[in-house]
Design a protein around this motif. Structure first.
Motif, PDB file in Angstrom:
ATOM      1  N   ASP A 193      23.171 -24.220  -2.292  1.00 16.35           N
ATOM      2  CA  ASP A 193      24.434 -24.782  -2.765  1.00 16.35           C
ATOM      3  C   ASP A 193      25.593 -24.327  -1.878  1.00 16.35           C
ATOM      4  O   ASP A 193      26.446 -25.134  -1.499  1.00 16.35           O
ATOM      5  N   SER A 194      25.615 -23.062  -1.541  1.00 23.22           N
ATOM      6  CA  SER A 194      26.676 -22.542  -0.671  1.00 23.22           C
ATOM      7  C   SER A 194      26.601 -23.146   0.718  1.00 23.22           C
ATOM      8  O   SER A 194      27.633 -23.466   1.325  1.00 23.22           O
ATOM      9  N   MET A 195      25.390 -23.321   1.221  1.00 26.82           N
ATOM     10  CA  MET A 195      25.221 -23.935   2.542  1.00 26.82           C
ATOM     11  C   MET A 195      25.710 -25.385   2.505  1.00 26.82           C
ATOM     12  O   MET A 195      26.371 -25.843   3.439  1.00 26.82           O
ATOM     13  N   LEU A 196      25.416 -26.101   1.440  1.00 26.93           N
ATOM     14  CA  LEU A 196      25.878 -27.478   1.294  1.00 26.93           C
ATOM     15  C   LEU A 196      27.405 -27.542   1.260  1.00 26.93           C
ATOM     16  O   LEU A 196      28.017 -28.372   1.939  1.00 26.93           O
TER      17      LEU A 196
ATOM     18  N   PHE B 298      19.643 -30.690   7.221  1.00 26.93           N
ATOM     19  CA  PHE B 298      18.275 -30.567   6.718  1.00 26.93           C
ATOM     20  C   PHE B 298      17.470 -29.536   7.510  1.00 26.93           C
ATOM     21  O   PHE B 298      16.624 -28.840   6.943  1.00 26.93           O
ATOM     22  N   LEU B 299      17.719 -29.423   8.799  1.00 27.46           N
ATOM     23  CA  LEU B 299      17.058 -28.382   9.579  1.00 27.46           C
ATOM     24  C   LEU B 299      17.505 -27.008   9.097  1.00 27.46           C
ATOM     25  O   LEU B 299      16.684 -26.101   8.938  1.00 27.46           O
ATOM     26  N   ALA B 300      18.803 -26.842   8.831  1.00 28.85           N
ATOM     27  CA  ALA B 300      19.314 -25.568   8.323  1.00 28.85           C
ATOM     28  C   ALA B 300      18.668 -25.232   6.970  1.00 28.85           C
ATOM     29  O   ALA B 300      18.290 -24.081   6.732  1.00 28.85           O
ATOM     30  N   GLY B 301      18.537 -26.231   6.101  1.00 29.85           N
ATOM     31  CA  GLY B 301      17.882 -26.012   4.812  1.00 29.85           C
ATOM     32  C   GLY B 301      16.429 -25.604   4.959  1.00 29.85           C
ATOM     33  O   GLY B 301      15.943 -24.731   4.244  1.00 29.85           O
ATOM     34  N   ASP B 302      15.742 -26.207   5.913  1.00 32.66           N
ATOM     35  CA  ASP B 302      14.342 -25.861   6.163  1.00 32.66           C
ATOM     36  C   ASP B 302      14.223 -24.436   6.693  1.00 32.66           C
ATOM     37  O   ASP B 302      13.373 -23.671   6.244  1.00 32.66           O
ATOM     38  N   ILE B 303      15.079 -24.085   7.628  1.00 33.44           N
ATOM     39  CA  ILE B 303      15.070 -22.718   8.176  1.00 33.44           C
ATOM     40  C   ILE B 303      15.371 -21.714   7.067  1.00 33.44           C
ATOM     41  O   ILE B 303      14.737 -20.668   6.969  1.00 33.44           O
TER      42      ILE B 303
ATOM     43  N   GLN C 255      14.888 -22.032   3.758  1.00 35.22           N
ATOM     44  CA  GLN C 255      13.769 -21.936   2.826  1.00 35.22           C
ATOM     45  C   GLN C 255      12.628 -21.123   3.428  1.00 35.22           C
ATOM     46  O   GLN C 255      12.037 -20.281   2.770  1.00 35.22           O
ATOM     47  N   ARG C 256      12.336 -21.368   4.686  1.00 40.27           N
ATOM     48  CA  ARG C 256      11.259 -20.622   5.349  1.00 40.27           C
ATOM     49  C   ARG C 256      11.610 -19.144   5.482  1.00 40.27           C
ATOM     50  O   ARG C 256      10.743 -18.277   5.330  1.00 40.27           O
ATOM     51  N   SER C 257      12.875 -18.851   5.747  1.00 43.45           N
ATOM     52  CA  SER C 257      13.315 -17.459   5.870  1.00 43.45           C
ATOM     53  C   SER C 257      13.159 -16.717   4.553  1.00 43.45           C
ATOM     54  O   SER C 257      12.700 -15.573   4.520  1.00 43.45           O
ATOM     55  N   LEU C 258      13.540 -17.361   3.456  1.00 41.15           N
ATOM     56  CA  LEU C 258      13.379 -16.720   2.144  1.00 41.15           C
ATOM     57  C   LEU C 258      11.909 -16.514   1.805  1.00 41.15           C
ATOM     58  O   LEU C 258      11.529 -15.478   1.277  1.00 41.15           O
ATOM     59  N   ALA C 259      11.084 -17.507   2.098  1.00 39.14           N
ATOM     60  CA  ALA C 259       9.650 -17.387   1.806  1.00 39.14           C
ATOM     61  C   ALA C 259       9.033 -16.257   2.636  1.00 39.14           C
ATOM     62  O   ALA C 259       8.231 -15.474   2.125  1.00 39.14           O
TER      63      ALA C 259
ATOM     64  N   ALA D   5      20.811 -24.155  13.290  1.00 42.82           N
ATOM     65  CA  ALA D   5      20.587 -25.602  13.294  1.00 42.82           C
ATOM     66  C   ALA D   5      21.659 -26.316  14.106  1.00 42.82           C
ATOM     67  O   ALA D   5      21.364 -27.261  14.853  1.00 42.82           O
ATOM     68  N   ILE D   6      22.907 -25.877  13.981  1.00 38.70           N
ATOM     69  CA  ILE D   6      23.991 -26.482  14.760  1.00 38.70           C
ATOM     70  C   ILE D   6      23.739 -26.279  16.250  1.00 38.70           C
ATOM     71  O   ILE D   6      23.903 -27.204  17.046  1.00 38.70           O
ATOM     72  N   LYS D   7      23.326 -25.092  16.632  1.00 38.22           N
ATOM     73  CA  LYS D   7      23.060 -24.813  18.053  1.00 38.22           C
ATOM     74  C   LYS D   7      21.906 -25.646  18.586  1.00 38.22           C
ATOM     75  O   LYS D   7      21.890 -26.008  19.756  1.00 38.22           O
ATOM     76  N   LEU D   8      20.937 -25.969  17.740  1.00 41.21           N
ATOM     77  CA  LEU D   8      19.780 -26.741  18.184  1.00 41.21           C
ATOM     78  C   LEU D   8      20.045 -28.236  18.292  1.00 41.21           C
ATOM     79  O   LEU D   8      19.506 -28.903  19.167  1.00 41.21           O
ATOM     80  N   ILE D   9      20.876 -28.784  17.416  1.00 41.11           N
ATOM     81  CA  ILE D   9      21.002 -30.240  17.330  1.00 41.11           C
ATOM     82  C   ILE D   9      22.345 -30.783  17.810  1.00 41.11           C
ATOM     83  O   ILE D   9      22.398 -31.810  18.460  1.00 41.11           O
TER      84      ILE D   9
END
Length: 83
Positions: free
Chosen positions: A12-15, A29-34, A36-40, A67-71
């Motif tokens: 929510d904060s990221m959004l 969406f890439l940031a959200g994926d990163i 989620q994977r980081s938390l897991a 994600a910003i740096k990548l895309i």
């Protein structure tokens, strides 16, 4: 349950932050994926993910930055960066 709350508040904060800057939907969406994977991954390392809000904030901001740096383009126009 505890991990779900952290997922929600971090996402929510990221959004909310992503809505303030001009980024592509793909970047968000890439940031959200990163994120989620980081938390897991963190949860697997420690066994239990404690409610550590400063680190969650740092994590979602870092994921958004990565994600910003990548895309996003390398030299964005500063006048159009913030809405």
């Amino acid at each position: 349950q505890e991990c779900d709350i952290i997922y929600y508040y971090g996402f929510d904060s990221m959004l909310r932050l992503a809505m303030k800057i001009s980024i592509k939907t793909e970047t968000f969406f890439l940031a959200g994926d990163i994120y989620q994977r980081s938390l897991a991954y963190t949860n697997k390392l420690t066994g239990i993910f404690k409610e550590d809000w400063p680190n969650v904030t740092l994590l979602f901001v870092t994921c958004l930055y990565m994600a910003i740096k990548l895309i996003e383009p390398y030299n964005p126009d500063p006048k159009t960066l913030i809405k």
